[in-house]
Scaffold this motif. Structure first.
Motif, PDB file in Angstrom:
ATOM      1  N   ARG A 105     -17.579  31.701  16.437  1.00 31.29           N
ATOM      2  CA  ARG A 105     -16.209  31.398  16.851  1.00 31.29           C
ATOM      3  C   ARG A 105     -15.825  32.191  18.100  1.00 31.29           C
ATOM      4  NH1 ARG A 105     -12.967  29.165  12.649  1.00 31.29           N
ATOM      5  NH2 ARG A 105     -14.179  28.758  10.778  1.00 31.29           N
ATOM      6  N   ASP A 108     -17.554  30.707  21.018  1.00 35.23           N
ATOM      7  CA  ASP A 108     -17.320  29.258  21.115  1.00 35.23           C
ATOM      8  C   ASP A 108     -18.628  28.489  21.324  1.00 35.23           C
ATOM      9  OD1 ASP A 108     -15.743  27.009  20.969  1.00 35.23           O
ATOM     10  OD2 ASP A 108     -15.272  26.973  23.111  1.00 35.23           O
ATOM     11  N   LYS A 114     -19.960  21.035  14.100  1.00 37.46           N
ATOM     12  CA  LYS A 114     -18.669  21.268  14.745  1.00 37.46           C
ATOM     13  C   LYS A 114     -18.169  19.966  15.364  1.00 37.46           C
ATOM     14  CE  LYS A 114     -16.713  23.920  18.623  1.00 37.46           C
ATOM     15  NZ  LYS A 114     -17.062  24.840  19.732  1.00 37.46           N
ATOM     16  N   PHE A 118     -13.602  25.001  16.204  1.00 35.30           N
ATOM     17  CA  PHE A 118     -14.025  25.561  14.922  1.00 35.30           C
ATOM     18  C   PHE A 118     -12.952  25.410  13.849  1.00 35.30           C
ATOM     19  CE2 PHE A 118     -17.081  27.803  17.655  1.00 35.30           C
ATOM     20  CZ  PHE A 118     -18.237  27.597  16.923  1.00 35.30           C
TER      21      PHE A 118
END
Length: 549
Positions: A105, A108, A114, A118
């Motif tokens: 997270r 990224d 995904k 997230f």
């Protein structure tokens, strides 16, 4: 040993009364499944994520709290419809999803499964849950788990807990004990409402209680029944709450759903001069799919977890439990009531009838004649539900359906949840051929865990309910040899029946045998039960542009 996030999560759920969990593993969720397997909970893995949600939903309706475990996005989003059903019908299910790590997270990263961000799955689940959390920090994880589960219990709706795969193994900081003040009713509003309600009931010549689903979800059915018995007031249920009141109770007058009701029940409810709706969903199903129902608001008392309305007066900040407890103590003389509803015994088949081909009405008559005592009946959408209105149950939670949300595919996986929650009760699963093709292969899960439902597939060769609303080739499906599915899963017994006598024989045999039975019931293509015919006539007038004109 210091507990981890995973061990604390499942120990806490066990201490909240949960004994079973339902799920499908995936790589983000595998570490969580390892802790689930090591916990005191029994895990039942299913074949498809929508089934996980339906099974956990049914378990929650019977047992009080359900758990559904899936992986990130491809599992969680696949289960969304069944959790939406649980939200719509107020079923307390805890959704546990695996998730990516806090490091992913932070940077990224483009991680498999995904979607957009997230937080996409969590934000989507915010629409179908009453509380949600992502356990990124083991320092606060315990308090977040407790918060979400507490909200699920309080509101009787699903909650969402996402557990990153590398957080679930970390030591957790035990929560600080907190005393949360219990909500309270406004005493003046409660007293004013009680005075008006008591006066209305005292003056009424024909009061009636409609006991709906919120009573069951919040454990308030005994209070409603005590009120009915103390003041000798007849009581009806709805499609969504069928069986929360023992249907052998002398005050019981049937299932109310406007024109879908049995005539005696409809006439009594709609003719009442004091209609007491307790925990009621005033949906279009409640009104028989008419645009408006025939109930006079000025003669209605509506008490739910969200509102209390007496006639045209609204009383704020009055808890449903407090209202029912106060009403049970009110000084009201018992009413004079003689039940017009006569529970007549079903007429056995004659020798001539036994050779006759089956139809929908005959199926429910024969099922009523042969069903074992205290059985649990789980119904899918369509004639499996509406034709079963006349079946009589004797215990609470012995009739399960998604009678408001009306999602096809509910019954087979929900039957598995019902068996886990109530193993002492023989489960009958009633499902149409179209709905069976959606989730029916969960009979493989029955084989895996040696479960013994009696699955009746009502085969009218397509989407029969829709045909009676607007017909077209889009309602056709490919016909399976359903009775041969037993050969595929190598478990249980299966048979195809076409006559009334064949159905009676196999249902009697199934009720005496400890085995899964899969019974394909051949119903004429354009046949349906009288309640479903009334429903589809109403819907056809609404949906069909030619009839609207």
């Amino acid at each position: 040993m210091q507990p981890t996030v995973g061990s604390f999560l499942f120990d806490y759920l066990y201490n909240q009364g949960v004994r079973h969990a339902f799920g499908i593993p995936g790589d983000f969720a595998l570490p969580t499944f390892r802790w689930l397997e090591a916990s005191k909970l029994d895990l039942l893995t299913m074949t498809h994520e929508p089934s996980v949600g339906f099974a956990a939903d049914a378990y929650a309706r019977v047992h009080g709290l359900g758990v559904a475990c899936v992986t990130y996005c491809v599992g969680g989003l696949n289960m969304l419809n069944s959790i939406a059903c649980a939200y719509a019908e107020k079923s307390p299910v805890v959704v546990i999803s695996g998730g990516p790590s806090p490091g992913d997270r932070k940077h990224d990263n483009l991680v498999h499964h995904k979607v957009r961000t997230f937080d996409t799955q969590r934000r989507i689940y915010d629409e179908v849950t009453c509380a949600s959390t992502v356990l990124l920090d083991p320092e606060t994880a315990a308090e977040e788990i407790i918060r979400v589960v507490n909200e699920v219990r309080t509101h009787s709706r699903p909650g969402y807990i996402e557990v990153p795969y590398d957080v679930v193994d970390l030591p957790i900081r035990l929560p600080t004990v907190k005393n949360y003040p219990a909500p309270e009713s406004d005493k003046e509003n409660l007293q004013a409402a009680l005075s008006e309600v008591a006066e209305r009931i005292s003056k009424a010549k024909m009061p009636v209680i409609v006991a709906d689903v919120e009573l069951h979800r919040h454990g308030l059915t005994p209070l409603a029944l005590a009120i009915a018995e103390k003041f000798n007031i007849p009581i009806a249920s709805t499609l969504l709450s069928k069986s929360i009141i023992p249907e052998t109770n002398p005050l019981y007058i049937g299932v109310y759903s406007a024109a879908l009701s049995e005539e005696i029940c409809q006439d009594y409810v709609e003719g009442s001069d004091c209609l007491i709706l307790l925990g009621a969903f005033l949906s279009d199903v409640f009104s028989g799919f008419h645009a408006t129902h025939k109930l006079d608001r000025t003669k209605t008392i509506l008490a739910t977890t969200e509102k209390l309305r007496v006639g045209l007066h609204a009383y704020e900040s009055v808890l449903l439990k407090d209202f029912l407890e106060a009403l049970a103590q009110a000084d009201i003389k018992p009413k004079s009531f003689k039940n017009p509803y006569k529970q007549t015994d079903l007429v056995p088949l004659t020798d001539a009838e036994r050779a006759q081909p089956l139809d929908a009405d005959a199926f429910f008559r024969i099922l009523g004649l042969t069903i074992v005592k205290d059985a649990t009946v789980v119904c899918d959408t369509g004639d499996a539900l509406f034709g079963a209105v006349g079946l009589r149950t004797t215990q609470a939670s012995n009739f399960l359906s998604d009678a408001y949300y009306l999602s096809m595919g509910f019954a087979v996986p929900a039957t598995i949840g019902a068996i886990a929650a109530k193993p002492e009760s023989r489960a009958y699963c009633l499902v149409g051929d179209g709905a069976f093709q959606m989730t029916g292969m969960e009979v493989s899960t029955c084989a895996k865990y040696d479960l013994h439902p009696i699955v009746c597939i009502l085969n009218n060769n397509g989407y029969g309910t829709q045909r009676h609303i607007i017909d077209g080739p889009f309602n056709n499906i490919h016909n399976w040899e359903y009775a041969k599915i037993r050969d595929v899963i190598n478990y249980g017994k299966s048979v195809k029946v076409q006559t009334k006598g064949e159905l009676e024989n196999v249902l009697k045999e199934a009720g005496k045998t400890k085995a899964m039975y899969l019974i394909e019931v051949i119903i004429p293509r354009d046949d349906c039960s009288p309640p479903l015919k009334r429903l589809t006539n109403n819907l056809s007038e609404i949906r069909d542009a030619k009839k609207r004109k």
